[in-house]
Enzyme design. Structure first.
Site, short mmCIF file in Angstrom:
data_model
loop_
_atom_site.label_atom_id
_atom_site.label_comp_id
_atom_site.label_asym_id
_atom_site.label_seq_id
_atom_site.Cartn_x
_atom_site.Cartn_y
_atom_site.Cartn_z
CD GLU A 21 9.62 -1.22 0.17
OE1 GLU A 21 8.78 -1.83 0.87
OE2 GLU A 21 9.33 -0.26 -0.55
N GLY A 46 7.98 -4.46 -12.92
CA GLY A 46 8.34 -3.05 -12.88
C GLY A 46 9.01 -2.62 -14.17
N GLY A 54 9.14 -4.33 -9.53
CA GLY A 54 10.50 -4.08 -9.98
C GLY A 54 11.47 -4.51 -8.89
CG ASP A 55 15.41 -5.05 -9.90
OD1 ASP A 55 15.26 -6.28 -9.84
OD2 ASP A 55 15.74 -4.45 -10.94
CD GLU A 114 -2.67 -1.28 2.54
OE1 GLU A 114 -2.42 -0.45 3.44
OE2 GLU A 114 -3.54 -2.18 2.65
#
Length: 410
Positions: free
Chosen positions: A69, A94, A63-64, A38
């Site tokens: 994260e 991504g 994506g990367d 979110e």
């Protein structure tokens, strides 16, 4: 658990999942839980607190940046040693899909892009084979520590990555657009660079991430009905041995050589509750200390770019480190010094599409295999990125940790 960033790339990650991957997982009888992120760092917060015993793998459909994260969330946990062993998977959703392109390449499959690359990664996810993944520990000047799976960049590459965000709606072509814009006003950055070279020796057995056996062999069944994923034995040698090198350069600045030996292996630090902290960076002195004598200090101080990469691809169409594997225990360091012309730099990036840039004979391009590095920008303004994400600008150093994580691969 499959984490999807619905805003990644052109905002079509969720549609791509339901249209191309969902049916494959159902056909392969692979159960999954879908989680929609979110906000920024939502995935990091989630995996930091999640009960990982309830899932056999963490898969990223984005994506990367989302995998960055997740990895740092896992390394934030008190039980990081166990948490980082959960298999990680990547589904390209991504505009920057470097790891997905690398994983596809490691499977020895022909080049693929867009939906074809997504199907390839989805098929590997269904097979459920797991190999080792190197991580790089990165220290920033604020004493913040990050863990990286892809790259550390300063100069041209970082500029293009961040400045091309405004073209995100066009997909992967944003990087080409950003490259052309940045070439028009090519910048030169001043800084100091030093690194610990890899000691070249007899070639060890190929890393397990390369497909040493066809998927249909008895050792690795081609399709598993469900996870947990099967571990491919890691045949890579221990990469933590000491490497002694005579420095070829000297420099009078902060990065100069010192008689201090920072390569002595340290015991893992422990917290007050007895738990072991994240892995010790035994190759790195403090950022306020000079680098050891075993390091090489680069004489040049004017750079167009510095790029440390640990996967084969920097983007779907950029085969940056042709010899790299996910668990080779090396940082592949590239830097381009000042004096290169705009046409020559453009030729390098065009050649990189086929991994031919090292054969261009460009005198301004240098490539080294290293275990650790330090970069100290002198120019007051600039950008530094880690796995495509902008971090604070200033001195930074990094060390490889071979095979620290696990990767779903082909």
């Amino acid at each position: 658990m499959i984490l999807v960033n619905p805003h990644s790339g052109r905002g079509q990650a969720l549609q791509l999942f339901t249209g191309h991957v969902q049916g494959m997982l159902t056909e392969a009888s692979v159960p999954y839980t879908l989680v929609i992120t979110e906000h920024q760092n939502h995935a990091r917060e989630l995996v930091k607190k999640a009960d990982l015993s309830q899932c056999d793998a963490l898969v990223i459909m984005s994506g990367d940046g989302l995998l960055f994260e997740v990895i740092n969330g896992l390394m934030d946990r008190e039980d990081w040693q166990e948490a980082i062993q959960i298999p990680l998977g990547i589904l390209p959703g991504g505009s920057g899909n470097a790891l997905a392109a690398s994983v596809h390449h490691y499977s020895q499959s022909p080049p693929a892009w867009n939906e074809e690359l997504l199907l390839s990664c989805g098929f590997m996810l269904c097979k459920g084979l797991v190999g080792s993944l190197d991580l790089v520990s990165i220290h920033l000047s604020s004493r913040q520590r990050l863990f990286s799976f892809l790259s550390l960049a300063w100069g041209f590459v970082a500029d293009v990555d961040i400045e091309s965000e405004k073209y995100r709606h066009v997909g992967a072509i944003r990087f080409l657009m950003g490259t052309l814009v940045r070439l028009a006003t090519l910048r030169v950055y001043q800084g100091r660079l030093a690194y610990l070279p890899v000691k070249e020796g007899p070639k060890p057995p190929k890393g397990s991430i390369k497909a040493n056996h066809p998927p249909s062999t008895p050792q690795h069944p081609s399709l598993c009905s469900s996870l947990p994923c099967r571990l491919i034995p890691n045949t890579s040698p221990n990469q933590n041995s000491r490497h002694n090198h005579n420095s070829t350069n000297s420099n009078h600045n902060t990065i100069t050589n010192s008689s201090n030996n920072a390569l002595t292996t340290k015991k893992p630090e422990t917290q007050s509750d007895g738990k072991t902290r994240a892995p010790v960076d035994s190759l790195l002195p403090g950022l306020d200390q000079p680098v050891p004598e075993s390091w090489t200090v680069v004489k040049e101080e004017d750079f167009v770019l510095v790029l440390a990469i640990y996967q084969s691809h920097l983007a779907e169409d950029l085969w940056t480190a042709p010899g790299a594997t996910a668990d080779d225990g090396m940082i592949h360091l590239f830097y381009v010094t000042a004096g290169i012309s705009r046409p020559a730099l453009l030729r390098l990036f065009l050649a990189m599409e086929k991994g031919a840039h090292l054969a261009c004979g460009c005198p301004h391009l240098v490539y080294e295999k290293v275990k650790a590095l330090r970069l100290e920008p002198i120019s007051p303004q600039g950008m530094i990125t880690v796995d495509g994400e902008m971090v604070e600008y200033g001195p930074v150093q990094a060390q490889i940790h071979p095979g620290l994580a696990r990767l779903i691969c082909g």
